[in-house]
Design a protein around this motif. Structure first.
Motif, PDB file in Angstrom:
ATOM      1  N   SER A  95       0.835  -1.199   0.000  1.00  0.00           N
ATOM      2  CA  SER A  95       0.000   0.000   0.000  1.00  0.00           C
ATOM      3  C   SER A  95       0.871   1.251   0.000  1.00  0.00           C
ATOM      4  O   SER A  95       1.850   1.354   0.734  1.00  0.00           O
ATOM      5  CB  SER A  95      -0.922   0.014   1.232  1.00  0.00           C
ATOM      6  OG  SER A  95      -1.814  -1.078   1.201  1.00  0.00           O
ATOM      7  N   THR A  96       0.505   2.203  -0.837  1.00  0.00           N
ATOM      8  CA  THR A  96       1.296   3.416  -1.019  1.00  0.00           C
ATOM      9  C   THR A  96       0.846   4.508  -0.051  1.00  0.00           C
ATOM     10  O   THR A  96      -0.216   4.412   0.588  1.00  0.00           O
ATOM     11  CB  THR A  96       1.143   3.933  -2.448  1.00  0.00           C
ATOM     12  OG1 THR A  96      -0.226   4.343  -2.651  1.00  0.00           O
ATOM     13  CG2 THR A  96       1.505   2.854  -3.471  1.00  0.00           C
ATOM     14  N   ARG A 101      -3.536   7.674   2.623  1.00  0.00           N
ATOM     15  CA  ARG A 101      -4.319   8.896   2.769  1.00  0.00           C
ATOM     16  C   ARG A 101      -5.792   8.637   2.457  1.00  0.00           C
ATOM     17  O   ARG A 101      -6.687   9.162   3.126  1.00  0.00           O
ATOM     18  CB  ARG A 101      -3.757   9.990   1.851  1.00  0.00           C
ATOM     19  CG  ARG A 101      -2.448  10.587   2.334  1.00  0.00           C
ATOM     20  CD  ARG A 101      -2.066  11.827   1.549  1.00  0.00           C
ATOM     21  NE  ARG A 101      -1.628  11.521   0.194  1.00  0.00           N
ATOM     22  CZ  ARG A 101      -0.366  11.230  -0.147  1.00  0.00           C
ATOM     23  NH1 ARG A 101       0.577  11.213   0.791  1.00  0.00           N
ATOM     24  NH2 ARG A 101      -0.041  10.977  -1.399  1.00  0.00           N
ATOM     25  N   ARG A 102      -6.048   7.804   1.440  1.00  0.00           N
ATOM     26  CA  ARG A 102      -7.435   7.448   1.118  1.00  0.00           C
ATOM     27  C   ARG A 102      -8.059   6.627   2.241  1.00  0.00           C
ATOM     28  O   ARG A 102      -9.230   6.823   2.580  1.00  0.00           O
ATOM     29  CB  ARG A 102      -7.497   6.658  -0.192  1.00  0.00           C
ATOM     30  CG  ARG A 102      -7.319   7.491  -1.444  1.00  0.00           C
ATOM     31  CD  ARG A 102      -7.579   6.646  -2.686  1.00  0.00           C
ATOM     32  NE  ARG A 102      -8.989   6.311  -2.832  1.00  0.00           N
ATOM     33  CZ  ARG A 102      -9.452   5.402  -3.693  1.00  0.00           C
ATOM     34  NH1 ARG A 102      -8.606   4.722  -4.470  1.00  0.00           N
ATOM     35  NH2 ARG A 102     -10.749   5.150  -3.786  1.00  0.00           N
ATOM     36  N   CYS A 109      -8.994   0.955   8.182  1.00  0.00           N
ATOM     37  CA  CYS A 109      -7.862   0.523   9.000  1.00  0.00           C
ATOM     38  C   CYS A 109      -6.932  -0.353   8.159  1.00  0.00           C
ATOM     39  O   CYS A 109      -7.289  -0.782   7.058  1.00  0.00           O
ATOM     40  CB  CYS A 109      -8.342  -0.289  10.210  1.00  0.00           C
ATOM     41  SG  CYS A 109      -9.607   0.511  11.217  1.00  0.00           S
ATOM     42  N   ALA A 110      -5.746  -0.642   8.702  1.00  0.00           N
ATOM     43  CA  ALA A 110      -4.794  -1.532   8.030  1.00  0.00           C
ATOM     44  C   ALA A 110      -4.227  -2.526   9.041  1.00  0.00           C
ATOM     45  O   ALA A 110      -3.767  -2.128  10.113  1.00  0.00           O
ATOM     46  CB  ALA A 110      -3.662  -0.730   7.394  1.00  0.00           C
ATOM     47  N   ASN A 111      -4.283  -3.800   8.686  1.00  0.00           N
ATOM     48  CA  ASN A 111      -3.702  -4.881   9.484  1.00  0.00           C
ATOM     49  C   ASN A 111      -2.441  -5.339   8.753  1.00  0.00           C
ATOM     50  O   ASN A 111      -2.519  -6.061   7.760  1.00  0.00           O
ATOM     51  CB  ASN A 111      -4.717  -6.019   9.625  1.00  0.00           C
ATOM     52  CG  ASN A 111      -4.197  -7.161  10.475  1.00  0.00           C
ATOM     53  OD1 ASN A 111      -3.142  -7.067  11.094  1.00  0.00           O
ATOM     54  ND2 ASN A 111      -4.947  -8.249  10.501  1.00  0.00           N
ATOM     55  N   ILE A 112      -1.282  -4.907   9.215  1.00  0.00           N
ATOM     56  CA  ILE A 112      -0.040  -4.972   8.444  1.00  0.00           C
ATOM     57  C   ILE A 112       0.784  -6.206   8.818  1.00  0.00           C
ATOM     58  O   ILE A 112       0.956  -6.528   9.995  1.00  0.00           O
ATOM     59  CB  ILE A 112       0.769  -3.679   8.660  1.00  0.00           C
ATOM     60  CG1 ILE A 112      -0.041  -2.483   8.114  1.00  0.00           C
ATOM     61  CG2 ILE A 112       2.130  -3.748   7.979  1.00  0.00           C
ATOM     62  CD1 ILE A 112       0.546  -1.131   8.424  1.00  0.00           C
ATOM     63  N   ARG A 145       1.351   8.078  10.189  1.00  0.00           N
ATOM     64  CA  ARG A 145       1.504   9.504   9.864  1.00  0.00           C
ATOM     65  C   ARG A 145       0.270  10.065   9.178  1.00  0.00           C
ATOM     66  O   ARG A 145      -0.055  11.247   9.333  1.00  0.00           O
ATOM     67  CB  ARG A 145       2.731   9.714   8.960  1.00  0.00           C
ATOM     68  CG  ARG A 145       4.057   9.702   9.692  1.00  0.00           C
ATOM     69  CD  ARG A 145       5.182  10.235   8.824  1.00  0.00           C
ATOM     70  NE  ARG A 145       5.457   9.384   7.678  1.00  0.00           N
ATOM     71  CZ  ARG A 145       6.333   8.383   7.679  1.00  0.00           C
ATOM     72  NH1 ARG A 145       7.004   8.100   8.800  1.00  0.00           N
ATOM     73  NH2 ARG A 145       6.542   7.669   6.588  1.00  0.00           N
ATOM     74  N   HIS A 146      -0.434   9.228   8.426  1.00  0.00           N
ATOM     75  CA  HIS A 146      -1.620   9.681   7.712  1.00  0.00           C
ATOM     76  C   HIS A 146      -2.907   9.430   8.493  1.00  0.00           C
ATOM     77  O   HIS A 146      -4.001   9.635   7.957  1.00  0.00           O
ATOM     78  CB  HIS A 146      -1.680   9.033   6.337  1.00  0.00           C
ATOM     79  CG  HIS A 146      -0.611   9.523   5.408  1.00  0.00           C
ATOM     80  ND1 HIS A 146      -0.524  10.831   5.003  1.00  0.00           N
ATOM     81  CD2 HIS A 146       0.435   8.885   4.824  1.00  0.00           C
ATOM     82  CE1 HIS A 146       0.514  10.996   4.201  1.00  0.00           C
ATOM     83  NE2 HIS A 146       1.115   9.825   4.080  1.00  0.00           N
TER      84      HIS A 146
END
Length: 256
Positions: A95-96, A101-102, A109-112, A145-146
């Motif tokens: 993911s960029t 930002r989107r 959310c993001a599960n990394i 950060r975003h």
């Protein structure tokens, strides 16, 4: 009764060259990949659960898969607006910054998959993506950060289940050869521990019950031999686990 979340598998794996990538694709094979859920089917599948009030998690290893999922969520929100949905990109490996930002704007959310840096980082650096993209894989610091709420995972049985090690890999971003993949994407120890505790609980909409030790929450926690907040990023892996308490019952660790 609590309904769980719905999970969609959008693409394959990076190390298997089956995740869906935007240009320039894979280092050795160009733009290859596979859709596990065809793009033409995802909007209807996702939209039905979204409209019914479910939270959806989508397996997206490649950035093209992430883009498809973000477009799907955005379109569903236009048709059926929902606040506090917490739809989550799972793995989120390529993911960029623009995609994070989107995610923030859409309330996602993001599960990394931070374990991937240790277990597959050298392969991705040398064969799969090259240095530039390998150094921005699993970009947890960019997500924070975003303003994206994150969790971290091991994807067991792909890699071993060890939450302290998972936090350590996100904080060190070190590969098995000793290479550092993207120093700018390192998390602090506190950020990594937050992600594996309250971060995961938040994505499951269970942060009112678990994820931190507070009055009124379930008595579910680990008993550690030392304060992990005082450990170095690499030293998190050496913190001794003596057992767990689940539902108020003590379960000692094996061999303790």
């Amino acid at each position: 009764m609590r309904f769980g979340f719905v999970k969609f598998v959008v693409d394959g794996s990076n190390q298997g060259f089956t995740a869906q990538q935007q240009e320039p694709g894979y280092l050795e094979f160009g733009r290859e990949g596979m859709w596990v859920t065809p793009p033409e089917h995802l909007p209807n599948l996702f939209g039905a659960y979204h409209a019914a009030g479910f939270t959806a998690h989508a397996h997206c290893n490649g950035d093209a898969a992430t883009e498809l999922y973000l477009n799907t969520v955005e379109n569903a929100l236009e048709e059926h607006p929902r606040w506090n949905h917490r739809h989550t990109v799972t793995h989120s490996q390529l993911s960029t910054a623009a995609q994070y930002r989107r995610m923030a704007a859409l309330g996602m959310c993001a599960n990394i998959f931070s374990n991937h840096i240790w277990y597959y980082g050298d392969i991705h650096y040398e064969r799969v993506f090259g240095p530039d993209r390998a150094c921005r894989m699993n970009a947890a610091a960019t997500a924070l950060r975003h303003g994206v709420s994150i969790s971290l995972h091991s994807d067991t049985p792909i890699t071993p289940m060890d939450p302290l090690a998972t936090a350590s890999y996100a904080a060190t971003r070190e590969t098995q050869s000793g290479r550092i993949l993207g120093e700018q994407e390192r998390l602090s120890v506190a950020e990594a521990l937050h992600a594996i505790t309250i971060g995961g609980a938040y994505q499951l909409k269970m942060d009112q019950d678990v994820g931190s030790i507070e009055a009124g929450k379930f008595a579910d926690f680990a008993i550690l031999g030392s304060d992990p907040l005082e450990a170095t990023p690499a030293g998190l892996r050496d913190v001794k686990v003596y057992g767990t308490v689940s539902g108020g019952r003590h379960f000692p660790a094996r061999g303790v």
